[in-house]
Design a protein around this motif. Structure first.
Motif, PDB file in Angstrom:
ATOM      1  N   GLU A   1       0.825  -1.211   0.000  1.00 22.99           N
ATOM      2  CA  GLU A   1       0.000   0.000   0.000  1.00 22.99           C
ATOM      3  C   GLU A   1       0.857   1.258   0.000  1.00 22.99           C
ATOM      4  OE1 GLU A   1      -2.831  -0.199   3.190  1.00 22.99           O
ATOM      5  OE2 GLU A   1      -3.909  -1.869   2.275  1.00 22.99           O
TER       6      GLU A   1
ATOM      7  N   ALA B   1       2.409   1.549  -3.474  1.00 24.59           N
ATOM      8  CA  ALA B   1       1.402   2.005  -4.442  1.00 24.59           C
ATOM      9  C   ALA B   1       1.151   3.503  -4.293  1.00 24.59           C
ATOM     10  CB  ALA B   1       0.100   1.220  -4.260  1.00 24.59           C
ATOM     11  N   ALA B   2       1.079   4.001  -3.067  1.00 31.06           N
ATOM     12  CA  ALA B   2       0.839   5.430  -2.846  1.00 31.06           C
ATOM     13  C   ALA B   2       2.011   6.262  -3.357  1.00 31.06           C
ATOM     14  CB  ALA B   2       0.593   5.699  -1.363  1.00 31.06           C
TER      15      ALA B   2
ATOM     16  N   ARG C   1       1.958   6.153  -7.157  1.00 31.96           N
ATOM     17  CA  ARG C   1       0.835   6.963  -7.649  1.00 31.96           C
ATOM     18  C   ARG C   1       1.198   8.442  -7.600  1.00 31.96           C
ATOM     19  NH1 ARG C   1      -2.581   5.123  -4.265  1.00 31.96           N
ATOM     20  NH2 ARG C   1      -2.856   3.165  -5.354  1.00 31.96           N
TER      21      ARG C   1
ATOM     22  N   CYS D   1       3.670   9.177 -10.362  1.00 32.02           N
ATOM     23  CA  CYS D   1       2.954   9.195 -11.637  1.00 32.02           C
ATOM     24  C   CYS D   1       2.213  10.516 -11.818  1.00 32.02           C
ATOM     25  CB  CYS D   1       1.991   8.015 -11.695  1.00 32.02           C
ATOM     26  SG  CYS D   1       1.071   7.898 -13.237  1.00 32.02           S
ATOM     27  N   ASP D   2       1.514  10.949 -10.782  1.00 31.98           N
ATOM     28  CA  ASP D   2       0.783  12.212 -10.856  1.00 31.98           C
ATOM     29  C   ASP D   2       1.740  13.375 -11.109  1.00 31.98           C
ATOM     30  OD1 ASP D   2      -1.562  10.872 -10.384  1.00 31.98           O
ATOM     31  OD2 ASP D   2      -1.713  11.458  -8.274  1.00 31.98           O
TER      32      ASP D   2
END
Length: 75
Positions: free
Chosen positions: A38, A41-42, A45, A48-49
């Motif tokens: 988790e 993934a955060a 993410r 990516c943003d």
């Protein structure tokens, strides 16, 4: 529906990185592995943003510059 571990490991389209991460996670305590996944993934993410936002900013800047060049050439 979320694929099973076996389905991912047997999927030729699944990346080797994902398969290696999954095999590594399966050797760990499942709660620790899930918590770490988790967090990973955060972080990914967010990266990516940031990359996508930076690309958007560059595209917006290029569009503005092209508009300015068009206006200057019309004068």
């Amino acid at each position: 529906m979320t694929p099973s571990c076996e389905a991912i490991l047997n999927d030729p389209a699944a990346s080797e990185w994902l398969k290696l991460a999954l095999v590594s996670a399966l050797e760990r305590d499942p709660v620790d592995a899930a918590n770490d996944a988790e967090v990973l993934a955060a972080v990914l993410r967010g990266r990516c943003d940031a990359v996508l936002f930076a690309g958007e900013s560059v595209n917006n800047l290029l569009d503005a510059l092209q508009d300015e060049l068009r206006r200057n050439s019309d004068e």
